[in-house]
Motif scaffolding. Structure first.
Motif, short mmCIF file in Angstrom:
data_model
loop_
_atom_site.label_atom_id
_atom_site.label_comp_id
_atom_site.label_asym_id
_atom_site.label_seq_id
_atom_site.Cartn_x
_atom_site.Cartn_y
_atom_site.Cartn_z
N GLU A 194 -12.18 85.74 68.15
CA GLU A 194 -11.80 84.83 69.24
C GLU A 194 -10.29 84.89 69.43
O GLU A 194 -9.58 83.90 69.31
CB GLU A 194 -12.25 83.41 68.93
CG GLU A 194 -13.77 83.28 68.76
CD GLU A 194 -14.19 81.87 68.39
OE1 GLU A 194 -13.32 81.10 67.93
OE2 GLU A 194 -15.37 81.55 68.57
N ALA A 195 -9.80 86.08 69.74
CA ALA A 195 -8.36 86.33 69.80
C ALA A 195 -7.65 85.41 70.78
O ALA A 195 -6.57 84.88 70.49
CB ALA A 195 -8.10 87.79 70.17
N ALA A 196 -8.24 85.19 71.95
CA ALA A 196 -7.60 84.35 72.97
C ALA A 196 -7.45 82.92 72.50
O ALA A 196 -6.39 82.30 72.68
CB ALA A 196 -8.41 84.41 74.27
N ASP A 197 -8.51 82.38 71.89
CA ASP A 197 -8.46 81.00 71.40
C ASP A 197 -7.47 80.86 70.25
O ASP A 197 -6.73 79.87 70.16
CB ASP A 197 -9.85 80.56 70.94
CG ASP A 197 -10.82 80.38 72.10
OD1 ASP A 197 -10.35 80.26 73.25
OD2 ASP A 197 -12.04 80.38 71.85
N ILE A 198 -7.46 81.83 69.35
CA ILE A 198 -6.56 81.77 68.20
C ILE A 198 -5.10 81.87 68.66
O ILE A 198 -4.23 81.14 68.16
CB ILE A 198 -6.88 82.89 67.20
CG1 ILE A 198 -8.24 82.62 66.55
CG2 ILE A 198 -5.80 83.00 66.13
CD1 ILE A 198 -8.71 83.69 65.60
#
Length: 220
Positions: free
Chosen positions: A153-157
């Protein structure tokens, strides 16, 4: 306008702006009167109206100038940093908490203007905790780190890392404002990176540059 006249005009303008910032740092905005400003600047009252049209516009230009100085210093640090997201985050954090940036004068100016931000949009534009310029800069670096880490979940992280880091940096500024004599810069830097190591252990954890002492120092 001749070159010499233009230079004199810019010098007087900057002198008035610096006089405002010095007064705000020492006395606060409410005590920064026109009389106080011209006494510090060594210029006539009419100069304020000539260059700014009045005290309110001068205050607006002063907060803008303060913000521009902050970003000039930040851009200089980033130009000296490496190209990786990790190196850019390290430089932003260390730079923001360095003595050159985080000092009694700057923190007093910042919080004085923040107190006026609710009622003055021109001041709020340069003293917002959600400042888009800084937020985008930090978010871009964390996005690169999250992608390198292969996060699901790169965007959320990246979003959470940005919000958390900026919140911690502002908290450190508040701590410095309240306890300047016992504020520990290295401890503050360590706390921020300890938080980041939980999100990105390969970049900021035991195997990262922070633990191995390869980070660049900017606070002398």
């Amino acid at each position: 306008m001749t070159g010499k006249r233009q230079q004199a005009r810019e010098k007087n303008r900057l002198t008035l702006i610096e006089a405002v910032l010095d007064s705000v740092a020492e006395k606060g905005i409410s005590e920064t009167s026109v009389s106080e400003i011209i006494q510090r600047a060594g210029l006539s009252r009419g100069m304020i109206h000539l260059h700014f049209g009045g005290k309110d516009n001068l205050l607006n230009e002063a907060v803008k100038h303060s913000s521009e100085e902050y970003y000039q210093g930040l851009y200089a640090l980033l130009n000296a940093a490496g190209d990786t997201g990790q190196e850019r985050i390290e430089m932003i954090v260390r730079g923001d908490l360095s003595e050159e940036v985080l000092n009694r004068r700057n923190v007093s100016i910042w919080y004085a203007f923040r107190g006026e931000a609710r009622n003055r949009a021109a001041i709020a534009a340069y003293s917002d905790t959600r400042d888009a310029k800084l937020r985008n800069m930090v978010h871009d670096a964390f996005s690169r780190i999250a992608q390198e880490a292969g996060a699901a979940e790169a965007a959320d992280i990246a979003r959470d890392a940005t919000h958390g880091t900026l919140a911690m940096l502002e908290g450190m500024w508040t701590d410095y404002l309240l306890h300047p004599d016992i504020f520990d810069r290295e401890e503050s830097v360590r706390v921020v990176f300890r938080f980041l190591s939980a999100l990105f252990p390969k970049h900021f954890g035991v195997n990262g540059a922070i633990a191995n002492g390869r980070s660049k120092r900017v606070d002398g």
